[in-house]
Design an enzyme around this catalytic site. Structure first.
Site, mmCIF file in Angstrom:
data_model
loop_
_atom_site.group_PDB
_atom_site.id
_atom_site.type_symbol
_atom_site.label_atom_id
_atom_site.label_comp_id
_atom_site.label_asym_id
_atom_site.label_seq_id
_atom_site.Cartn_x
_atom_site.Cartn_y
_atom_site.Cartn_z
ATOM 1 N N HIS A 16 -23.172 31.860 32.791
ATOM 2 C CA HIS A 16 -22.034 31.625 33.565
ATOM 3 C C HIS A 16 -21.261 33.069 33.866
ATOM 4 O O HIS A 16 -20.833 33.205 34.807
ATOM 5 C CB HIS A 16 -20.990 30.666 33.084
ATOM 6 C CG HIS A 16 -20.922 29.574 34.245
ATOM 7 N ND1 HIS A 16 -21.962 29.560 35.496
ATOM 8 C CD2 HIS A 16 -20.227 28.565 34.301
ATOM 9 C CE1 HIS A 16 -21.272 28.666 36.257
ATOM 10 N NE2 HIS A 16 -20.377 27.952 35.525
ATOM 11 N N ASN A 67 -14.308 27.599 38.020
ATOM 12 C CA ASN A 67 -14.133 26.668 39.520
ATOM 13 C C ASN A 67 -12.996 26.932 40.221
ATOM 14 O O ASN A 67 -12.916 26.211 41.173
ATOM 15 C CB ASN A 67 -14.175 25.341 38.833
ATOM 16 C CG ASN A 67 -15.116 24.724 38.057
ATOM 17 O OD1 ASN A 67 -16.283 25.536 38.270
ATOM 18 N ND2 ASN A 67 -15.199 23.813 37.345
ATOM 19 N N ASP A 120 -23.509 34.028 38.955
ATOM 20 C CA ASP A 120 -24.703 33.700 38.130
ATOM 21 C C ASP A 120 -25.700 32.731 39.308
ATOM 22 O O ASP A 120 -25.058 32.228 40.197
ATOM 23 C CB ASP A 120 -24.705 32.997 36.711
ATOM 24 C CG ASP A 120 -23.685 31.795 37.131
ATOM 25 O OD1 ASP A 120 -24.197 30.588 36.619
ATOM 26 O OD2 ASP A 120 -22.563 31.932 37.688
ATOM 27 N N ASN A 152 -19.752 26.225 41.881
ATOM 28 C CA ASN A 152 -18.371 25.814 41.661
ATOM 29 C C ASN A 152 -17.629 27.182 42.301
ATOM 30 O O ASN A 152 -16.284 26.985 42.948
ATOM 31 C CB ASN A 152 -17.862 25.129 40.520
ATOM 32 C CG ASN A 152 -18.556 23.603 40.861
ATOM 33 O OD1 ASN A 152 -18.706 23.069 41.862
ATOM 34 N ND2 ASN A 152 -18.710 23.086 39.516
#
Length: 194
Positions: free
Chosen positions: A19, A71, A96, A117
Site C-alpha cells: 500500500h 483513505n 499502488d 480509496n
C-alpha cells in the site's frame, strides 16, 4: 507548477508494504533530484518545493506524501493544490495497484478511482478526476487472503528487487509527463514489464 504526490500510510510499520508503493516512488523521485528531503509539514502532508529543468524550461514542483492515511489523501492534496493554484491537469499521483502484476506500471491522464480509496478521496476533494496517475503494480491478492492483509504485507525478496526498479521507472515517468506530456509517457512506460 506541478504537484507530485505519492500515496501511502505515514506510520513506520507501513514502510515497505504494498500500500505504500506511492511513498516509495516519491522516495525514488527525491533520490533522482539529488537526495532531496520533504522539509515542510503543512496541509496534512510532508512536502518540499523543488526546481526541475524540464524540456520547456525551469519548472517548480511540489512533492508531497499525505500524512492523512490512504483513505483521506484528498484532505492533503486538494488544499495544497488550491493554495498553490495548481490545476488538476498538473497533478501527478503515484499509487499502488493490486490489479497489476509486480513489475508493471499503468499511466493514465484521468479516470475513475478503480476501487482505490486514496484516488477516490482525491477525486472527491478536488471535484475532478482530470489528474495524472502512475499506478504501480503490487500483484493480485491470493484467493485465500483478505485484501487488507495483502496490501499491508511486505514484498518477498525477489519482488522487492523488482519493485525498486519499478519505483525508479515511476519517478522517470513523472518527469516524462512534465517534459513530453502524459500520452508520451503512456506509450513509453505502459507496455513495460520489469
Amino acid at each position: 507548477m506541478y504537484l507530485i504526490a505519492g500515496l501511502g500510510n505515514p506510520e513506520r510499520k507501513y514502510e515497505g508494504t504494498r500500500h505504500n508503493a506511492g511513498f516509495a516512488a516519491v522516495d525514488a523521485l527525491l533520490d533522482k533530484m539529488g537526495g532531496e528531503k520533504l522539509n515542510e509539514t503543512k496541509f496534512n502532508g510532508a512536502y518540499t518545493k523543488l526546481r526541475y529543468q524540464s524540456a520547456h524550461g525551469l519548472e517548480q514542483i511540489i512533492v508531497v506524501k499525505p500524512l492523512t492515511y490512504m483513505n483521506l489523501s484528498g484532505n492533503c492534496i486538494a488544499p495544497l493544490a488550491n493554495f498553490y493554484k495548481i490545476e488538476p491537469e498538473h497533478i501527478i499521483v503515484f499509487s499502488d495497484d493490486i490489479n497489476l502484476d509486480v513489475g508493471r506500471m499503468r499511466i493514465r491522464p484521468s479516470g475513475s478511482a478503480g476501487g482505490h480509496n486514496g484516488l477516490k478521496s482525491i477525486i472527491s476533494s478536488l471535484g475532478s478526476d482530470k489528474f495524472g496517475r502512475i499506478r504501480v503494480g503490487v500483484g493480485m491478492k491470493p484467493d485465500n487472503m483478505d485484501l487488507a492483509v495483502h496490501v499491508l504485507a511486505k514484498f518477498n525478496q525477489t519482488d522487492e528487487k523488482i519493485m525498486k526498479e519499478v519505483y525508479d521507472e515511476a519517478a522517470s515517468a513523472a518527469f516524462d509527463i512534465i517534459d513530453n506530456g502524459v500520452e508520451h509517457a503512456m506509450n513509453r512506460y505502459n507496455p513495460m514489464k520489469l
